[in-house]
Design an enzyme around this catalytic site. Structure first.
Site, PDB file in Angstrom:
ATOM      1  N   CYS A  69      -0.508   4.095   2.132  1.00  0.00           N
ATOM      2  CA  CYS A  69      -0.307   3.906   3.574  1.00  0.00           C
ATOM      3  C   CYS A  69       1.129   4.218   3.993  1.00  0.00           C
ATOM      4  O   CYS A  69       1.360   4.824   5.050  1.00  0.00           O
ATOM      5  CB  CYS A  69      -0.628   2.463   3.963  1.00  0.00           C
ATOM      6  SG  CYS A  69      -2.215   1.828   3.391  1.00  0.00           S
ATOM      7  N   ASP A  70       2.097   3.799   3.196  1.00  0.00           N
ATOM      8  CA  ASP A  70       3.478   3.780   3.656  1.00  0.00           C
ATOM      9  C   ASP A  70       4.444   4.655   2.863  1.00  0.00           C
ATOM     10  O   ASP A  70       5.621   4.770   3.225  1.00  0.00           O
ATOM     11  CB  ASP A  70       4.003   2.332   3.625  1.00  0.00           C
ATOM     12  CG  ASP A  70       3.175   1.408   4.501  1.00  0.00           C
ATOM     13  OD1 ASP A  70       2.717   1.865   5.558  1.00  0.00           O
ATOM     14  OD2 ASP A  70       2.974   0.235   4.110  1.00  0.00           O
ATOM     15  N   CYS A  74       0.832  -1.202   0.000  1.00  0.00           N
ATOM     16  CA  CYS A  74       0.000   0.000   0.000  1.00  0.00           C
ATOM     17  C   CYS A  74       0.871   1.257   0.000  1.00  0.00           C
ATOM     18  O   CYS A  74       1.370   1.675   1.050  1.00  0.00           O
ATOM     19  CB  CYS A  74      -0.943   0.003   1.205  1.00  0.00           C
ATOM     20  SG  CYS A  74      -1.970   1.473   1.324  1.00  0.00           S
TER      21      CYS A  74
END
Length: 308
Positions: free
Chosen positions: A139-140, A136
């Protein structure tokens, strides 16, 4: 003895299909509950930008769209529970759903559990997950400020997220096993014009370097069989999807990949069980098609309940 909650309809999965089904069920005054094991929005919520959902010229952020859909569902009074489903058992006119929050008894089911990113399939994958390996970018991605990273895949998600990562990183190596990307032409053209994106085509990832943190990605050219290591702090994997259907295996018919087989009215092989969205066996998996599936499945589930 554990108390059993009873509903007319249980919607399993809180992505675009499940949330749309909840909106339609709530408007129809069906006694429904929506179960979601993580944050509502599904795969859509992990996309930094969704550019092809009607009504949002210029695109809309995946998390924002997911939040709006959830708010809309709650507006119509559908109960939303944070719970993971482990199994479904078929009874006499009922289904018993075992969840992390207890047992639910329901006359009808609507499965909208979507799909998840496939694993890369190299030995070091488990060891380095969360230590440089991610599924992701939204997300990261911010954790890799001014670093070099690798994105694996050639579809829309891979190319979109590669572009997103260039906000933070020094460069993105986009690794794809074929000589051409299969993403939409507009996305491919944008990626080719981005000076931070380097194409590594005809290549597959054959290993990861590093112990406590990712330090390099080994890639092999499928035509020349030449192997080299790309120095990188992060790798983001977008090599396809697989359905989240383990909990209902044996209850409904599935195809060879594990996707649920339905009629055009979203009916499965089990009476009173409907499926919608990416979890279904179909040719196109997009937010727009998931929303359509969810609406139709909810209407058909309502009709089933009226007849029973």
């Amino acid at each position: 003895m554990e108390a059993v909650k009873t509903y007319e309809l249980t919607i399993i999965g809180g992505g675009p299909a499940g949330l749309t089904a909840a909106i339609y069920s709530g408007r129809a005054l069906v006694n429904a509950v929506l179960l979601e094991r993580g944050l509502p929005g599904g795969q859509a919520a992990t996309s930094h930008m969704i550019a092809n959902y009607p009504g949002f010229p210029g695109g809309i952020g995946g998390p924002e769209l997911a939040q709006k859909m959830e708010e809309h569902a709650r507006e119509f009074g559908v109960e939303v529970l944070m719970a993971e489903v482990s199994s479904v058992a078929q009874g006499e006119g009922w289904y018993l759903i075992k969840t992390s929050d207890g047992v639910i008894k329901s006359k009808a089911l609507l499965v909208a559990t979507g799909s998840r990113q496939k694993r890369l399939g190299v030995p070091e994958e488990d060891e380095l997950r969360g230590k440089g390996l991610s599924y992701c970018a939204t997300c990261d991605g911010a954790f890799f400020q001014d670093r070099d990273v690798v994105v694996v895949g050639g579809g829309d998600s891979a190319v979109e997220e590669a572009g997103y990562l260039t906000r933070f990183v020094s460069r993105v190596y986009l690794v794809h096993r074929r000589d051409q990307l299969r993403a939409a032409k507009s996305l491919v053209e944008r990626a080719r014009q981005n000076p931070k994106i380097y194409m590594v085509l005809d290549s597959v990832v054959t290993g990861l370097k590093g112990k406590d943190r990712l330090e390099g990605v080994e890639v092999t050219n499928v035509k020349t069989h030449e192997t080299r290591t790309i120095a990188a702090s992060g790798i983001f994997v977008y090599v396809g999807l697989e359905p989240n259907t383990e909990f209902i295996r044996g209850v409904v018919d599935m195809d060879q990949q594990g996707y649920i087989i339905t009629t055009q009215d979203m009916e499965t092989s089990a009476p009173g069980v409907f499926a919608a969205g990416d979890v279904r066996s179909k040719s196109l998996r997009q937010v727009a098609t998931a929303v359509g599936d969810g609406a139709l499945a909810a209407v058909q589930a309502g009709r089933f309940l009226e007849g029973h």
